[in-house]
Design a protein around this motif. Structure first.
Motif, PDB file in Angstrom:
ATOM      1  N   VAL B 181      26.054 -28.580  72.048  1.00  0.00           N
ATOM      2  CA  VAL B 181      26.395 -28.881  73.445  1.00  0.00           C
ATOM      3  C   VAL B 181      25.223 -28.516  74.350  1.00  0.00           C
ATOM      4  CG1 VAL B 181      27.850 -28.167  75.391  1.00  0.00           C
ATOM      5  CG2 VAL B 181      28.896 -28.666  73.190  1.00  0.00           C
ATOM      6  N   GLY B 182      24.644 -27.349  74.080  1.00  0.00           N
ATOM      7  CA  GLY B 182      23.484 -26.913  74.867  1.00  0.00           C
ATOM      8  C   GLY B 182      22.331 -27.900  74.752  1.00  0.00           C
ATOM      9  N   ASP B 183      22.073 -28.373  73.517  1.00  0.00           N
ATOM     10  CA  ASP B 183      20.986 -29.330  73.316  1.00  0.00           C
ATOM     11  C   ASP B 183      21.278 -30.639  74.060  1.00  0.00           C
ATOM     12  OD1 ASP B 183      19.799 -27.469  71.797  1.00  0.00           O
ATOM     13  OD2 ASP B 183      20.293 -28.374  69.862  1.00  0.00           O
ATOM     14  N   GLY B 184      22.536 -31.062  73.973  1.00  0.00           N
ATOM     15  CA  GLY B 184      22.931 -32.296  74.690  1.00  0.00           C
ATOM     16  C   GLY B 184      22.737 -32.132  76.174  1.00  0.00           C
ATOM     17  N   ALA B 185      23.133 -30.977  76.687  1.00  0.00           N
ATOM     18  CA  ALA B 185      22.979 -30.719  78.127  1.00  0.00           C
ATOM     19  C   ALA B 185      21.510 -30.728  78.519  1.00  0.00           C
ATOM     20  CB  ALA B 185      23.622 -29.379  78.489  1.00  0.00           C
ATOM     21  N   ALA B 186      20.663 -30.198  77.639  1.00  0.00           N
ATOM     22  CA  ALA B 186      19.231 -30.171  77.933  1.00  0.00           C
ATOM     23  C   ALA B 186      18.670 -31.591  78.008  1.00  0.00           C
ATOM     24  CB  ALA B 186      18.493 -29.368  76.876  1.00  0.00           C
ATOM     25  N   VAL B 187      19.158 -32.453  77.103  1.00  0.00           N
ATOM     26  CA  VAL B 187      18.700 -33.849  77.135  1.00  0.00           C
ATOM     27  C   VAL B 187      19.140 -34.510  78.445  1.00  0.00           C
ATOM     28  CG1 VAL B 187      18.945 -36.111  76.058  1.00  0.00           C
ATOM     29  CG2 VAL B 187      18.652 -34.088  74.632  1.00  0.00           C
ATOM     30  N   ALA B 188      20.407 -34.269  78.817  1.00  0.00           N
ATOM     31  CA  ALA B 188      20.908 -34.844  80.075  1.00  0.00           C
ATOM     32  C   ALA B 188      20.109 -34.322  81.266  1.00  0.00           C
ATOM     33  CB  ALA B 188      22.386 -34.499  80.248  1.00  0.00           C
ATOM     34  N   ALA B 189      19.801 -33.021  81.238  1.00  0.00           N
ATOM     35  CA  ALA B 189      19.021 -32.437  82.335  1.00  0.00           C
ATOM     36  C   ALA B 189      17.629 -33.053  82.384  1.00  0.00           C
ATOM     37  CB  ALA B 189      18.912 -30.926  82.149  1.00  0.00           C
ATOM     38  N   GLY B 190      17.072 -33.339  81.214  1.00  0.00           N
ATOM     39  CA  GLY B 190      15.753 -33.965  81.163  1.00  0.00           C
ATOM     40  C   GLY B 190      15.781 -35.359  81.767  1.00  0.00           C
TER      41      GLY B 190
END
Lengths: 266, 401
Positions: B181-190
């Motif tokens: 989830v954290g990795d997904g959120a990081a991609v979305a933030a990017g």
């Protein structure tokens, strides 16, 4: 309901400022202090958060066919300025909170209970009308007497105008009346008379103004822009540019990581 | 008349002169809060110093030289936000790139970028709320989504980016699905970081302010490349390992090169008319603009120096940061100066650079044709010849030594 608006015939304005006073009184707006500006009889300056009608005074060293003065080459220009309630309103299209709405009378209205004072409408108005009152924190401008329209009453400024320089009504009808007035003035020899912002054809950048004017000199003389444009029309190009910028940023980030990483391995 | 009671006098001081015994406050403007009526109109200070010259007869007429537009009411926190938001956006983008293709070695850099993004987003919202006239109504920004308003789009982007970066920080280095989830959120933030770094320039371009409107094509590129330079510079200032240094150096160098190049483009785009370009040459904004260029160039030069010492790296990063901040303040103050100048509004519109650029019409609102810059008009106008004797009579005799 229909489209309501103003037709301000500046050739009839006598500079009595009854509109300014009526507006302040009806809307219970605070005064702007009492200073002299040194600009002819104009001590109001311009439209602002607490000033929704403003009479401009121009002393011209040029004669005007319908004005008779003694010996000098001289003529008066007086014009009561107001929010234009544009068909494409910059303030409305910029407002991020939905505080600025188009009413059932086709006017543009700022809801004071919603506005959070972001100030974007101030920069977006091509006429410099709407302003944020600093000690209030919200944006304010002419409401075209929204409260009076709801009661089927004429806006205070038009009601108070003693010379019918400010005329209120359905925009279609006003446009016809204004056209006839221009023809009449042309016949009288005032060939400079023209309508400012009467329709989209005259002013494509705003799609026409619900509060339009009859002027006899360049718009700049009355502090009106000669070819105003709602900023959104040009904003598209900025978005396209930002799209290319986003692509560039992604390439730069990936490139930096890939190139930097390879060096680590080597 | 009866006695004047103290509370009536108090009422009068709000500039409305309403006697509470006779009338109540219920008009459309009755809610307007008043502290000082004399300063209600911000251009009053300007008015007091104006002489009574209307400028009606001038070649470029104006109304007593009064501004045709309202000066933007934003304060220092807005250009500072342009910088901080840019850092957050560009850092998020670099973070995703580092995590996606950088492998295990750059994992820590990715996490650091998540932190910079999250902190940047939080500081950004603080700066924006500080500027609001009614800060308690900050959530009204999320009342509607209005695609025509870059500020509305930007508010949603920023909220999204803040949420995603915060989630990415919270779930960083967790195992299992929380970590994913954290990795997904990081991609979305990017992904949200891209518009976050650039929408601020669109926001400025999408106004009536002449210099901002005129530079609408290059300004987003300037802000975005400056965001890359400033994020790179900030990450270089934060503690980092030696194998991350190369990535950061490449990232910030490319940003600085882009910043210098797009700066030239902005200047070129504004150079269509002297009145448009003026704020970038003169006054506070002109000085800031020059300072920004010098800082960025010096920072780039230090970065490209063959044998870089530690102090040179630090100085380069500090100069890069200073340049990015100065760029935002320069453009901000240039806009304010541009809005104050009526000719900056009028002249471009007379040169068919107003609505005509988009709609292609040929006549101004007064029904007269624009002054098109036809090739014939570009030639220097020939001056009418004066009789020699008349002009000669006024010339002072130059004594021959």
């Amino acid at each position: 309901m229909g489209q309501k608006g103003f037709f301000t015939d500046t050739t009839l304005c006598i500079g009595c400022k009854a509109c300014e006073v009526a507006c302040k009184q009806w809307n219970q707006l605070p005064d702007d202090g009492f200073q002299l500006t040194g600009m002819s009889y104009d001590n109001t300056g311009h439209l602002g958060s607490s000033t929704w009608r403003h009479v401009a005074f121009v002393e011209r060293p040029v004669p005007l066919p319908t004005q008779t003065v003694g010996l000098l080459d001289f003529s008066w220009l007086m014009a009561s300025d107001v929010c234009k309630h544009c068909q494409r309103a910059g303030c409305l299209e910029a407002c991020p909170t939905g505080a600025i709405i188009r009413t059932e009378f086709d006017t543009v209205y700022v809801q004071p209970d919603v506005c959070n004072g972001c100030g974007y409408c101030v920069a977006a108005c091509p006429f410099g009308v709407v302003d944020r009152r600093e000690d209030d924190g919200r944006a304010w401008k002419c409401t075209l007497c929204y409260d009076r329209l709801g009661e089927d009453m004429t806006p205070a400024c038009a009601k108070a105008c003693p010379t019918a320089s400010i005329q209120f009504g359905d925009v279609d009808e006003l446009r016809e009346r204004a056209q006839r007035r221009v023809e009449q003035l042309h016949e009288k020899g005032l060939e400079q008379a023209y309508l400012y912002g009467a329709d989209a054809e005259n002013q494509p950048g705003t799609g026409g103004l619900n509060a339009f004017f009859l002027l006899v000199d360049k718009p700049e003389v009355y502090n009106l822009p000669p070819d105003p444009v709602v900023p959104t029309m040009k904003g598209r190009e900025a978005w396209v540019s930002a799209g290319w910028g986003a692509l560039g940023m992604a390439v730069v980030a990936l490139g930096a990581v890939l190139l930097g990483r390879e060096v680590v391995r080597g | 008349m009866g006695d004047i009671r103290p509370e009536d006098l108090e009422k009068r001081q709000d500039g409305r002169n309403i006697d509470s015994r006779l009338g109540d406050l219920s008009g459309e403007g009755a809610q307007q809060r008043v502290k000082d009526t004399d300063e209600a109109n911000p251009s009053r200070a300007l008015l007091r110093t104006r002489p009574s010259v209307s400028g009606v007869n001038a070649e470029e007429p104006s109304y007593y030289g009064q501004p045709a537009l309202k000066e933007p009411v934003w304060i220092w926190s807005i250009p500072l936000y342009f910088y901080v938001g840019g850092v957050a956006g560009a850092a998020s983008v670099l973070g995703v790139a580092a995590e996606a293709v950088g492998g295990e070695g750059l994992r820590k850099l990715g996490y650091r970028c998540r932190w910079v993004g999250a902190v940047g987003d939080i500081v950004s919202s603080g700066l924006l709320i500080h500027d609001l006239g009614r800060p308690e109504r900050l959530l009204n920004m999320l009342r509607v989504f209005r695609p025509t308003s870059p500020m509305s789009v930007g508010s949603w982007v920023m909220v999204g980016s803040g949420a995603m970066n915060s989630a990415a920080v919270l779930f960083a280095s967790r195992r299992g699905w929380l970590g994913r989830v954290g990795d997904g959120a990081a991609v979305a933030a990017g992904l949200l970081g891209l518009p976050l770094a650039g929408y601020t320039a669109v926001l400025l371009a999408n106004t009536a302010v002449p210099v901002w409107q005129a530079t609408r094509k290059s300004l987003p590129l300037l802000f975005m490349s400056s965001a890359v330079a400033s994020a790179g510079s900030l990450l270089e200032l934060l503690p980092h390992s030696s194998h991350e240094a190369k990535v950061l150096h490449l990232f910030s160098t490319m940003g600085k090169v882009g910043e210098l190049m797009t700066g030239v483009a902005v200047r070129h785009e504004a150079s269509g008319l002297e009145v448009l370009e003026r704020p970038l040459k003169q006054g506070v904004s002109g000085t800031l603009w020059k300072a920004a260029r010098v800082c960025a160039a010096a920072s780039l030069a230090l970065g490209l120096w063959p044998r870089r010492t530690r102090w040179m790296k630090v100085a380069g990063a500090l100069l890069g940061t200073a340049g990015a901040i100065a760029t935002r303040f320069a453009m901000f103050h240039a806009g304010k100066a541009s809005a104050r100048d009526p000719q900056a509004t009028f002249q471009p519109q007379r040169e068919a650079m107003g609505a005509a650029e988009v709609t292609g019409h040929t006549h101004a609102s007064d029904g007269k044709p624009f002054k098109f810059p036809l090739p014939v008009l570009r030639e220097t106008p020939r001056r009418p010849e004066r009789p020699e004797a008349a002009s000669g009579a006024w010339e002072p005799e130059i004594p021959v030594p």
